[in-house]
Design an enzyme around this catalytic site. Structure first.
Site, PDB file in Angstrom:
ATOM      1  N   ASP A 148     -11.154  -0.478  13.656  1.00  0.00           N
ATOM      2  CA  ASP A 148     -11.607  -0.515  12.266  1.00  0.00           C
ATOM      3  C   ASP A 148     -13.085  -0.873  12.181  1.00  0.00           C
ATOM      4  O   ASP A 148     -13.651  -1.466  13.097  1.00  0.00           O
ATOM      5  CB  ASP A 148     -10.780  -1.542  11.479  1.00  0.00           C
ATOM      6  CG  ASP A 148      -9.353  -1.061  11.259  1.00  0.00           C
ATOM      7  OD1 ASP A 148      -9.165   0.152  11.041  1.00  0.00           O
ATOM      8  OD2 ASP A 148      -8.439  -1.898  11.311  1.00  0.00           O
ATOM      9  N   ARG A 150       0.816  -1.201   0.000  1.00  0.00           N
ATOM     10  CA  ARG A 150       0.000   0.000   0.000  1.00  0.00           C
ATOM     11  C   ARG A 150       0.857   1.262   0.000  1.00  0.00           C
ATOM     12  O   ARG A 150       0.498   2.268  -0.573  1.00  0.00           O
ATOM     13  CB  ARG A 150      -0.926   0.012   1.229  1.00  0.00           C
ATOM     14  CG  ARG A 150      -1.891   1.170   1.206  1.00  0.00           C
ATOM     15  CD  ARG A 150      -2.648   1.407   2.494  1.00  0.00           C
ATOM     16  NE  ARG A 150      -3.029   0.237   3.244  1.00  0.00           N
ATOM     17  CZ  ARG A 150      -4.052  -0.554   2.950  1.00  0.00           C
ATOM     18  NH1 ARG A 150      -4.790  -0.321   1.892  1.00  0.00           N
ATOM     19  NH2 ARG A 150      -4.328  -1.579   3.712  1.00  0.00           N
ATOM     20  N   TYR A 151       1.959   1.208   0.723  1.00  0.00           N
ATOM     21  CA  TYR A 151       2.828   2.375   0.852  1.00  0.00           C
ATOM     22  C   TYR A 151       4.011   2.232  -0.113  1.00  0.00           C
ATOM     23  O   TYR A 151       4.380   1.124  -0.478  1.00  0.00           O
ATOM     24  CB  TYR A 151       3.356   2.465   2.283  1.00  0.00           C
ATOM     25  CG  TYR A 151       2.274   2.621   3.336  1.00  0.00           C
ATOM     26  CD1 TYR A 151       1.599   3.824   3.482  1.00  0.00           C
ATOM     27  CD2 TYR A 151       1.931   1.564   4.173  1.00  0.00           C
ATOM     28  CE1 TYR A 151       0.617   3.972   4.446  1.00  0.00           C
ATOM     29  CE2 TYR A 151       0.949   1.698   5.140  1.00  0.00           C
ATOM     30  CZ  TYR A 151       0.298   2.909   5.278  1.00  0.00           C
ATOM     31  OH  TYR A 151      -0.668   3.049   6.237  1.00  0.00           O
ATOM     32  N   ASP A 209      -7.153   3.717  10.247  1.00  0.00           N
ATOM     33  CA  ASP A 209      -6.901   3.180   8.925  1.00  0.00           C
ATOM     34  C   ASP A 209      -8.019   3.679   8.027  1.00  0.00           C
ATOM     35  O   ASP A 209      -9.185   3.357   8.262  1.00  0.00           O
ATOM     36  CB  ASP A 209      -6.860   1.644   8.967  1.00  0.00           C
ATOM     37  CG  ASP A 209      -5.457   1.116   8.730  1.00  0.00           C
ATOM     38  OD1 ASP A 209      -4.907   1.398   7.646  1.00  0.00           O
ATOM     39  OD2 ASP A 209      -4.918   0.440   9.620  1.00  0.00           O
ATOM     40  N   LYS A 266      -2.793   4.258   7.224  1.00  0.00           N
ATOM     41  CA  LYS A 266      -2.886   4.860   8.550  1.00  0.00           C
ATOM     42  C   LYS A 266      -2.860   6.386   8.459  1.00  0.00           C
ATOM     43  O   LYS A 266      -1.957   6.950   7.873  1.00  0.00           O
ATOM     44  CB  LYS A 266      -1.710   4.390   9.410  1.00  0.00           C
ATOM     45  CG  LYS A 266      -1.717   2.898   9.653  1.00  0.00           C
ATOM     46  CD  LYS A 266      -0.469   2.480  10.402  1.00  0.00           C
ATOM     47  CE  LYS A 266      -0.359   0.987  10.517  1.00  0.00           C
ATOM     48  NZ  LYS A 266      -0.160   0.327   9.211  1.00  0.00           N
ATOM     49  N   CYS A 326      -8.800 -12.327  18.814  1.00  0.00           N
ATOM     50  CA  CYS A 326      -9.360 -11.069  19.301  1.00  0.00           C
ATOM     51  C   CYS A 326     -10.657 -10.836  18.550  1.00  0.00           C
ATOM     52  O   CYS A 326     -10.671 -10.858  17.315  1.00  0.00           O
ATOM     53  CB  CYS A 326      -8.395  -9.920  19.010  1.00  0.00           C
ATOM     54  SG  CYS A 326      -6.685 -10.311  19.432  1.00  0.00           S
ATOM     55  N   ARG A 341      -8.564  -8.399  10.600  1.00  0.00           N
ATOM     56  CA  ARG A 341      -8.405  -9.363   9.507  1.00  0.00           C
ATOM     57  C   ARG A 341      -9.264 -10.611   9.754  1.00  0.00           C
ATOM     58  O   ARG A 341      -8.938 -11.687   9.266  1.00  0.00           O
ATOM     59  CB  ARG A 341      -6.919  -9.721   9.408  1.00  0.00           C
ATOM     60  CG  ARG A 341      -6.356  -9.578   8.012  1.00  0.00           C
ATOM     61  CD  ARG A 341      -4.827  -9.531   8.039  1.00  0.00           C
ATOM     62  NE  ARG A 341      -4.358  -8.162   8.045  1.00  0.00           N
ATOM     63  CZ  ARG A 341      -3.308  -7.725   8.744  1.00  0.00           C
ATOM     64  NH1 ARG A 341      -2.605  -8.545   9.490  1.00  0.00           N
ATOM     65  NH2 ARG A 341      -2.951  -6.458   8.676  1.00  0.00           N
ATOM     66  N   CYS A 381     -10.752  -8.404  15.586  1.00  0.00           N
ATOM     67  CA  CYS A 381      -9.634  -8.533  14.644  1.00  0.00           C
ATOM     68  C   CYS A 381      -9.961  -7.900  13.293  1.00  0.00           C
ATOM     69  O   CYS A 381     -10.959  -8.237  12.668  1.00  0.00           O
ATOM     70  CB  CYS A 381      -9.284  -9.998  14.443  1.00  0.00           C
ATOM     71  SG  CYS A 381      -7.987 -10.227  13.196  1.00  0.00           S
ATOM     72  N   ARG A 424       7.245   0.129   1.607  1.00  0.00           N
ATOM     73  CA  ARG A 424       7.148  -0.977   2.550  1.00  0.00           C
ATOM     74  C   ARG A 424       5.930  -1.854   2.268  1.00  0.00           C
ATOM     75  O   ARG A 424       4.942  -1.389   1.715  1.00  0.00           O
ATOM     76  CB  ARG A 424       7.131  -0.479   3.994  1.00  0.00           C
ATOM     77  CG  ARG A 424       6.068   0.536   4.319  1.00  0.00           C
ATOM     78  CD  ARG A 424       6.556   1.374   5.502  1.00  0.00           C
ATOM     79  NE  ARG A 424       5.513   2.225   6.047  1.00  0.00           N
ATOM     80  CZ  ARG A 424       5.152   3.372   5.501  1.00  0.00           C
ATOM     81  NH1 ARG A 424       5.682   3.775   4.378  1.00  0.00           N
ATOM     82  NH2 ARG A 424       4.217   4.110   6.073  1.00  0.00           N
ATOM     83  N   CYS A 430      -3.659 -17.616  14.961  1.00  0.00           N
ATOM     84  CA  CYS A 430      -3.152 -16.873  16.123  1.00  0.00           C
ATOM     85  C   CYS A 430      -3.269 -17.766  17.347  1.00  0.00           C
ATOM     86  O   CYS A 430      -4.013 -18.745  17.344  1.00  0.00           O
ATOM     87  CB  CYS A 430      -3.968 -15.616  16.352  1.00  0.00           C
ATOM     88  SG  CYS A 430      -3.851 -14.466  14.977  1.00  0.00           S
TER      89      CYS A 430
HETATM   90  C1  LIG Z   1       0.638  -0.653   9.043  1.00  0.00           C
HETATM   91  C2  LIG Z   1       1.070  -1.070   7.729  1.00  0.00           C
HETATM   92  C3  LIG Z   1       2.408  -0.918   7.331  1.00  0.00           C
HETATM   93  C4  LIG Z   1       3.456  -0.322   8.249  1.00  0.00           C
HETATM   94  O1  LIG Z   1       3.178   1.024   8.492  1.00  0.00           O
HETATM   95  P1  LIG Z   1       4.136   1.876   9.474  1.00  0.00           P
HETATM   96  O2  LIG Z   1       3.405   3.169   9.652  1.00  0.00           O
HETATM   97  O3  LIG Z   1       5.434   2.039   8.746  1.00  0.00           O
HETATM   98  O4  LIG Z   1       4.299   1.102  10.726  1.00  0.00           O
HETATM   99  C5  LIG Z   1       2.748  -1.314   6.063  1.00  0.00           C
HETATM  100  N1  LIG Z   1       1.832  -1.826   5.204  1.00  0.00           N
HETATM  101  C6  LIG Z   1       0.545  -1.968   5.554  1.00  0.00           C
HETATM  102  C7  LIG Z   1      -0.417  -2.494   4.551  1.00  0.00           C
HETATM  103  C8  LIG Z   1       0.111  -1.598   6.820  1.00  0.00           C
HETATM  104  O5  LIG Z   1      -1.165  -1.750   7.172  1.00  0.00           O
HETATM  105  S1  SF4 Z   2      -5.851  -8.872  16.129  1.00  0.00           S
HETATM  106 FE1  SF4 Z   2      -6.304 -10.592  14.733  1.00  0.00          FE
HETATM  107  S2  SF4 Z   2      -4.329 -11.107  13.824  1.00  0.00           S
HETATM  108 FE2  SF4 Z   2      -3.889  -9.882  15.667  1.00  0.00          FE
HETATM  109  S3  SF4 Z   2      -3.606 -11.407  17.328  1.00  0.00           S
HETATM  110 FE3  SF4 Z   2      -5.748 -10.767  17.366  1.00  0.00          FE
HETATM  111  S4  SF4 Z   2      -6.815 -12.289  16.113  1.00  0.00           S
HETATM  112 FE4  SF4 Z   2      -4.645 -12.443  15.618  1.00  0.00          FE
END
Ligand SMILES: *Cc1c(COP(=O)(O)O)cnc(C)c1O
Ligand code: SF4
Length: 355
Positions: A270, A89-90, A307, A314, A106, A111, A109, A93, A102
């Site tokens: 989220d 996305r960025y 997000d 972010k 949570c 995801r 979560c 990175r 996991c």
């Molecule tokens: C959070 C995240 C990162 C890392 O972001 P930082 O602000 O550098 O910690 C990189 N890629 C994705 C898709 C993310 O959600």
């Molecule tokens: S937030 Fe989601 S991915 Fe992170 S530890 Fe909890 S269940 Fe696992």
């Protein structure tokens, strides 16, 4: 891991559930599985249905309600995956998802659509494809390994993944995101630390939300990681009824500092489906942040981010200390609310000085 609580029977034999929790646990099998490690379960106050530990991991009926605006994929990750399991996305990175499991699950979560294997959508992971992509994209200098929880992989598998990343010259910064130090501190073994030492520099972001989570065992596990030379950060999610009080956040962040963990991000929850009962407003979050910044150690104050729904990444959401801004001055307020003015340097002054 073998002794985790994963069924309604196991949960009910140890905890008297409310009707909402019972119904939620029956339905959890269809969305995000029930999973609680003994270490984390033992932190639950069994006499308190509102226990902040319980609220994070015991399913509730409300999870099956979808409030308006809630999304399956609130961060728009699926549409930013050039390779299955790799979110780019960025500019510089990527996020590399290496497992969908996991130690505990949570309930909020972000995801949850792919985590735990219970939902309809499956997480596909193509590690070879990801390594090839990274070789072809030298602009990516930072790889965040996450999941699920990467520390659930074996030492050998982690060693292999870290080794393959280290072979790519353009990848300079590697970090892991894991809640294992909190859910399963026993996992931080000398053997695991030896793998990490081999692949230095390596950073780890843990995830904790409430001071009760920072037990003696967790503190010791974090100490082992810090002693192994791993800089540690923490990500928290702001959750209604868990940590939406300034005293709780402050105690958590202070405890983390004493464990050599720097509070990194505080996330606005989220818009995950079934999360309405756990979400606060952004305004509440800003008020909490205002009561931290300046009132306690700067290292103890994380950046509050949301997000951007649908894939904005972010976004820091203040609060802002800039009250006003003109061409020649910035009006600021400090942590007490007092107003100060910072005069901007003007280009004419700079050129006058130059003569
Ligand atoms: C959070 C995240 C990162 C890392 O972001 P930082 O602000 O550098 O910690 C990189 N890629 C994705 C898709 C993310 O959600
Ligand atoms: S937030 Fe989601 S991915 Fe992170 S530890 Fe909890 S269940 Fe696992």
């Amino acid at each position: 891991m073998r002794n985790r609580i994963q069924t309604l029977e196991q949960l009910e034999s140890r905890l008297s559930l409310t009707p909402e929790e019972r119904a939620g646990t029956i339905l959890a099998g269809k969305k995000l599985a029930l999973g609680i490690t003994p270490h984390f379960f033992n932190l639950i106050d069994r006499n308190d249905p509102d226990c902040p530990i319980r609220r994070q991991v015991v399913p509730r009926m409300e999870e099956s309600n979808t409030a308006p605006d809630e999304l399956m994929d609130p961060c728009g990750e699926d549409s930013h995956m050039p390779v299955p399991g790799l979110v780019h996305r960025y500019p510089d990175r990527v996020l590399l998802l290496v497992t969908d499991r996991c130690a505990s699950y949570c309930r909020y979560c972000t995801r949850s659509r792919v985590v735990s294997g219970a939902g309809e959508q499956e997480l596909t992971i193509d590690l070879e494809g990801a390594f090839t992509y990274l070789k072809r994209h030298p602009e990516v200098r930072d790889v965040l390994i996450s999941g699920g929880d990467p520390l659930l992989l074996s030492d050998a598998k982690l060693d292999q993944i870290l080794g393959r990343l280290r072979e790519i010259p353009s990848v300079e910064f590697v970090r892991l995101g894991s809640r294992i130090p909190v859910f399963l501190p026993q996992r931080i073994t000398p053997e695991l630390l030896a793998v990490f030492r081999k692949h230095q520099p390596l950073w780890i972001s843990i995830h904790s939300n409430h001071p009760k989570e920072i037990t003696r065992e967790v503190k010791e596990a974090l100490g082992r990681l810090a002693d192994a030379g791993i800089p540690l950060g923490n990500q928290s999610v702001l959750l209604r009824g868990v940590n939406d009080q300034v005293e709780i956040l402050k105690e958590l962040f202070h405890k983390l500092l004493l464990c050599r963990v720097r509070p990194y991000y505080l996330y606005q929850c989220d818009l995950i489906q079934g999360s309405a009962h756990l979400r606060t407003t952004i305004r509440e979050g800003q008020e909490l942040m205002e009561r931290l910044r300046g009132h306690t150690t700067g290292y103890a104050v994380p950046t509050y981010v949301v997000d951007g729904p649908g894939g904005g990444g972010k976004i820091p959401i203040g609060p802002s200390y800039i009250v006003g801004m003109t061409d020649d001055r910035v009006i600021l307020k400090n942590f007490r609310g007092d107003v100060y003015e910072y005069p901007e340097i003007s280009h004419s002054i700079v050129s006058d000085l130059r003569g």
